[in-house]
Design a protein around this motif. Structure first.
Motif, short mmCIF file in Angstrom:
data_model
loop_
_atom_site.label_atom_id
_atom_site.label_comp_id
_atom_site.label_asym_id
_atom_site.label_seq_id
_atom_site.Cartn_x
_atom_site.Cartn_y
_atom_site.Cartn_z
N ALA B 392 11.98 -35.28 31.60
CA ALA B 392 12.57 -35.57 33.11
C ALA B 392 14.31 -35.38 32.39
N TRP B 393 13.89 -35.73 31.02
CA TRP B 393 16.13 -36.25 30.05
C TRP B 393 16.23 -34.43 30.53
N ILE B 394 16.09 -33.01 30.58
CA ILE B 394 16.48 -32.27 30.84
C ILE B 394 16.64 -32.43 31.53
N VAL B 395 15.82 -32.21 33.14
CA VAL B 395 15.92 -32.10 33.68
C VAL B 395 17.10 -33.02 34.61
N LYS B 396 16.70 -34.12 33.87
CA LYS B 396 18.44 -34.73 34.46
C LYS B 396 19.72 -33.86 33.94
N HIS B 397 19.76 -33.37 33.23
CA HIS B 397 21.53 -32.38 33.10
C HIS B 397 21.02 -31.24 33.09
N ILE B 398 20.26 -30.86 34.14
CA ILE B 398 20.57 -29.47 34.71
C ILE B 398 20.66 -30.38 36.52
N TYR B 399 19.76 -31.19 37.36
CA TYR B 399 20.63 -31.24 38.03
C TYR B 399 21.37 -32.60 38.65
N PHE B 400 21.63 -33.56 37.68
CA PHE B 400 21.80 -34.72 38.00
C PHE B 400 23.61 -34.46 37.39
N ASP B 401 24.27 -34.14 36.57
CA ASP B 401 25.62 -34.15 35.49
C ASP B 401 26.24 -33.29 36.18
N LYS B 402 27.09 -33.10 36.26
CA LYS B 402 28.52 -32.24 36.70
C LYS B 402 28.42 -31.30 35.62
N PRO B 403 28.88 -29.88 36.21
CA PRO B 403 29.05 -29.37 35.23
C PRO B 403 30.18 -29.42 33.96
N VAL B 404 29.94 -28.60 33.21
CA VAL B 404 31.17 -28.92 32.53
C VAL B 404 32.21 -27.44 32.61
N ASN B 405 32.21 -25.95 32.34
CA ASN B 405 32.83 -25.51 32.87
C ASN B 405 31.82 -24.74 34.21
N ASN B 406 32.74 -23.72 34.94
CA ASN B 406 32.20 -23.08 35.89
C ASN B 406 31.62 -21.52 36.38
N VAL B 407 31.22 -21.40 34.49
CA VAL B 407 30.69 -19.94 35.05
C VAL B 407 29.15 -19.89 35.24
N LYS B 408 29.62 -18.55 35.93
CA LYS B 408 27.75 -18.10 37.05
C LYS B 408 27.32 -17.19 35.68
N LEU B 409 25.72 -18.18 35.80
CA LEU B 409 24.99 -17.04 35.54
C LEU B 409 23.51 -16.40 36.08
N SER B 410 23.88 -15.54 36.16
CA SER B 410 22.91 -14.21 37.23
C SER B 410 22.17 -13.95 36.60
N ILE B 411 20.91 -14.00 36.68
CA ILE B 411 19.54 -12.96 36.07
C ILE B 411 19.16 -12.41 35.83
N THR B 412 19.20 -10.90 35.10
CA THR B 412 18.80 -9.92 35.31
C THR B 412 17.32 -9.52 35.79
#
Lengths: 475, 443
Positions: B392-412
């Motif tokens: 849940a702590w990892i998921v918390k970082h994924i969804y609840f926190d603000k991103p540090v930088n705005n690099v968009k990642l796309s999936i191949t």
């Protein structure tokens, strides 16, 4: 197939809805609203088909014959009561969060939540019951964690961990049930003789008690309620807490009556402590929403006492109080959250004089508050009276100290009204803009009407209770 | 037939590495599909050699294994191309070790897989890779020695190495099996023989870690269960004591270790060790009729979710330099597809219902309750509740926190298809349990 779709469809559709409406988030709430209305009518149609005694069969799915494990869907009056309550609250919650930010995600999560919560109340298979029970945590975790207040992350994780850890005790209890009887289905388990009911009973009781929550397992609730957006507080109080009470009735009373009789005195002690302790905490609370949260815990203590009597009167009083609590506590939460949104303060002593600036909300706050303290003519009165009467019938006059709970609640409600609604208007209140959307007004009005309607005319709910607990014998 | 195809493809694929990785991938995927077809038509090793048998449970795990490896090979990039051939070899050897019913063949294949796995981790690019690879190699070599010692003892006491005909009587057998278990536990990363695993899984290339921790470990689980089943039935008391003791210390220690980690790969490595602990419960409960179903279900669920999380992490590290918990802040905004897949698989690892991780835990734990080990199961479920904290702590970082930088990642596209295969497995086995139970009915 409707029965199984109503559980699984929303879980998977919510992801689809999210991606479809991502560019046009304003439509998501209409989809959600439409879906919840459909759910309400489906639940209502099952209510019409309900046999006078026992369950309405909705079919078996996903059978695993080697393990005796299948998704058995059955509803009786008790489940129908919960389903109607849940879907009605969900509809109202859409109205009260009409202008919530990030709508596509928010309403998709609400749709996702509606699936497993229906599953909890519809299945009679204990393992599937547990599966749905756990699944409700996931959307709630995100709803509290993303849309909540300042300490939302702490609240979300605490809520998730607390209920998950205690649900795990229940999980082992269910395994022991299957080990000893060979059935997962609770209608079949009922007839089997359990060799260690005490162990199983306590394992299950822990799971339900943490969800209810009772003292001393209640600590997640004030945090979660305060940090959650007020519409989600409505769901937490109105639906998630009811899961605990529902489980208590379904599993401890219906499944293991002998063990419940044995431990009833513990339930009474725990329930009394919860009622009085949480009431005292509410009195000393300056924080308006936390006060409502403690009041909610206090009412759940009453439900535990009512369930522990194991009589027809006690259980129907418990069912009435469960529904009453949902309808009474929800507007209190909504208005508390709304006041914070408008005045940017949580503390009642920094408010005051709101009556003059927001008469509509204040009137409903007072009405719901009066219901919470048990004013005759509202749902609170009928609920508390029937609980006290049934408890006295079952345990003798000493249990009348439970009425102290009402006394305490009179204290904190009246004082809260005095501090925030009446009195001198503070600067914060004068400077604030108390506008309210039509949707919010509508939802609050519905709550107010229902509180008074069922307070004057409690018969429909007792009819349901009669159908649900008829097996326990007459009044 | 499937064995030959896989090995031949493994030899053929390196020819195309340099020129065109796409063709290499295509050959690998076709080889996996073809061998799945031959498994389906029963044209596997058992039809040629007498030392091998197939049953429905073996077939099921073989399909799962081939599908997973196909998914992995789809999501690889040029940098990781040597893995394709190694995966084909591992697939062939895994099919063999799953089908064998001879203890001697089991040991030989066990060592062969170990050797391929050393090559797997030997893709050394920097100091950290080297540490992980060397640890894996040394620990593996020690484990091999111990297993051979135990096997040497064991071969004194038995006339036949066929599983069903092994004679497992006398104290000498007990000692021999205990020594072998010590070696086997190295491979299953059971505490206290786990020390290499956390470093290796987190420090070698994450795609290799996915195969090592996800695929090889779950194949080993089933192979070891089948190999030692006779022993476990013959000595019920020792079985319960040994396996429950190691199960409890493994999951408790690993879960507490995982709680303190800052590096995501370390969290996943420790969570993988904790999962080995849960997976030992059906071993302890060998007396229950559900024990084989428990192991099989656990292996199936584990192969999907563990492989998937490491592959996603591999993608994220390659594209976005994600290493620490801080780096995945706001991933839900930066890389929505990765974030969603990662969250689902993490919830599966945590044991959230309707995902394979829940059903596998339920069946494995139920087998424990069925064997009368409910206190151990209670410890295990509380442990798995504790584990929810770090997932849940990892998921918390994924969804609840603000991103540090705005690099968009796309999936191949390749990686997306691979992930969707794994996701389909996680969801299918989370809802439809009857396939697994039907498969184990023959045991």
């Amino acid at each position: 197939m409707v029965a199984v779709d109503i559980i699984f469809a929303p879980i998977f559709l919510s992801v689809l809805v999210y991606y479809l409406t991502k560019s046009t988030p304003q439509y998501t709430k209409y989809i959600a609203l439409g879906w919840f209305i459909v759910e309400f009518f489906i639940a209502f149609s099952w209510y019409k088909d309900l046999p006078q005694v026992g369950f309405l069969e909705l079919g078996n799915y996903l059978n695993v014959p080697q393990f005796g494990f299948d998704l058995t869907l059955r509803v009786d009056a008790l489940s129908i009561a919960m389903l109607l309550l849940t879907s009605a609250l969900l509809i109202l919650v859409v109205f009260t969060s009409w202008e919530e930010k990030n709508q596509a995600a928010y309403f998709s999560l609400l749709i996702m939540f509606s699936g497993p919560i229906f599953g909890v109340f519809m299945t009679t298979n204990v393992l599937w019951f547990f599966i749905f029970w756990e699944l409700t945590l996931v959307p709630m975790y995100f709803l509290v964690g993303i849309w909540g207040g300042e300490k939302r992350i702490y609240a979300a994780i605490k809520f998730f961990l607390f209920t998950h850890v205690f649900a795990m005790f229940m999980f082992v209890g269910f395994f022991l049930l299957f080990k000893q009887t060979g059935y997962w289905d609770l209608t079949l388990i009922k007839e089997a003789a359990l060799t260690t009911p005490a162990l199983i009973w306590w394992l299950m009781f822990l799971g339900f008690a943490a969800k209810l929550p009772v003292f001393p397992l209640h600590t997640w609730l004030p945090v979660a309620h305060v940090e959650a957006p007020s519409s989600i507080s409505v769901l937490l109080a109105g639906v998630l807490l009811k899961m605990g009470a529902y489980g208590l009735i379904r599993f401890t009373v219906e499944l293991m009556p002998a063990a419940t009789k044995e431990f009833a005195i513990w339930m009474v002690i725990i329930g009394l402590t919860t009622t009085l302790f949480a009431g005292m905490l509410a009195i000393f609370e300056r924080h308006i929403k936390r006060m409502v949260a403690y009041s909610s815990i206090s009412h759940m203590g009453l439900v535990v006492v009512a369930v522990s009597t194991m009589t027809y009167d006690g259980l129907s009083a418990a069912l009435y109080e469960m529904i009453g609590h949902a309808l009474v506590i929800s507007p209190l939460f909504l208005i508390a959250g709304w006041l914070h949104h408008k005045t940017h303060t949580w503390y009642m002593d920094e408010m005051g004089g709101i009556m003059k600036y927001a008469p509509y909300a204040s009137a409903i706050f007072i009405l719901a508050g009066m219901a919470a303290l048990g004013l005759p003519g509202t749902m609170g009165f009928v609920g508390e009276l029937t609980i006290i009467v049934s408890a006295i019938k079952a345990y003798g006059w000493w249990i009348a100290i439970i009425a102290l709970g009402s006394l305490i609640s009179a204290g904190y409600i009246i004082w809260a009204v005095r501090r925030s609604i009446h009195g001198e208007a503070s600067d914060t209140v004068i400077k604030s803009d108390f506008s309210m959307t039509i949707a919010e007004k509508f939802a609050l009005a519905v709550f107010a009407v229902l509180i008074v309607y069922f307070g004057i005319n409690p018969q429909p709910i007792f009819d349901l209770a009669n159908q649900a607990f008829g097996f326990l014998g007459g009044m | 037939m499937s064995f030959i195809i896989l090995i031949a493809a493994g030899l053929l694929v390196p020819v195309f590495y340099k020129s065109n990785i796409f063709i290499a991938k295509l050959i690998a995927v076709l080889a996996f599909i073809a061998s799945a077809y031959f498994v389906y038509t029963n044209q596997s090793l058992s039809s040629v050699f007498p030392l091998f048998v197939t049953d429905s449970a073996t077939k099921l795990i073989e399909y799962v294994l081939l599908a997973t490896l196909a998914a992995v090979s789809l999501s690889l990039t040029g940098f990781e191309r040597p893995l394709i051939a190694q995966m084909l070899f591992i697939a062939g050897l895994s099919l063999a070790i799953l089908e064998t019913d001879n203890f001697f063949v089991f040991i030989v294949l066990f060592e062969s897989i170990a050797i391929v796995s050393y090559i797997l981790v030997a893709n050394i690019r920097n100091f950290y890779n080297a540490e992980g690879a060397v640890k894996a190699f040394i620990a593996g070599a020690v484990a091999s020695g111990i297993i051979l010692l135990g096997f040497a003892f064991f071969s004194f006491t038995t006339e036949s190495f066929t599983y069903s005909q092994m004679s497992v009587n006398g104290k000498f057998t007990l000692i021999a099996v205990a020594i072998m278990l010590a070696g086997v536990f190295y491979k299953l990363t059971i505490v206290p023989m786990h020390a290499w695993a956390a470093d290796t899984y987190s420090q070698v290339n994450h795609a290799a870690a996915a195969i090592l921790s996800g695929v090889i470990k779950s194949v080993m689980l089933i192979a070891i269960f089948k190999a030692f089943y006779k022993f476990m039935i013959a000595y019920p008391l020792a079985t319960v004591l040994i396996f429950s003791f190691f199960a409890i210390i493994t999951m408790t220690l690993a879960n507490f270790m995982a709680l303190w980690q800052k590096r995501i790969s370390k969290i996943l490595a420790y969570s993988s060790i904790a999962h080995s602990g849960y997976a030992l419960i059906p071993f302890a409960a060998a007396a229950s009729v559900y024990s084989y179903a428990g192991v099989l279900y656990y292996a199936i669920a584990y192969i999907f979710m563990q492989t998937s999380v490491f592959l996603i992490l591999n993608d994220l590290r390659r594209e976005g330099g994600v290493k620490f918990l801080e780096d995945i802040k706001g991933l839900g905004i930066k890389a929505p597809v990765h974030a969603f897949l990662f969250t689902v698989q993490l919830f599966s690892l945590a044991g959230i219902p309707l995902l394979a991780g829940f059903m596998s835990k339920a069946v494995a734990f139920y087998s424990g309750v069925d064997a009368g080990l409910w206190p151990i199961v209670l410890i295990a479920v509380l442990n798995s509740a504790l584990a929810v904290a770090y997932y849940a702590w990892i998921v918390k970082h994924i969804y609840f926190d603000k991103p540090v930088n705005n690099v968009k990642l796309s999936i191949t596209p390749g990686s997306l298809i691979g992930q969707l295969i794994l996701l389909a497995g996680t969801i299918y086995f989370g809802i439809f349990a009857s396939g697994v139970f039907n498969a184990t009915i023959s045991m």
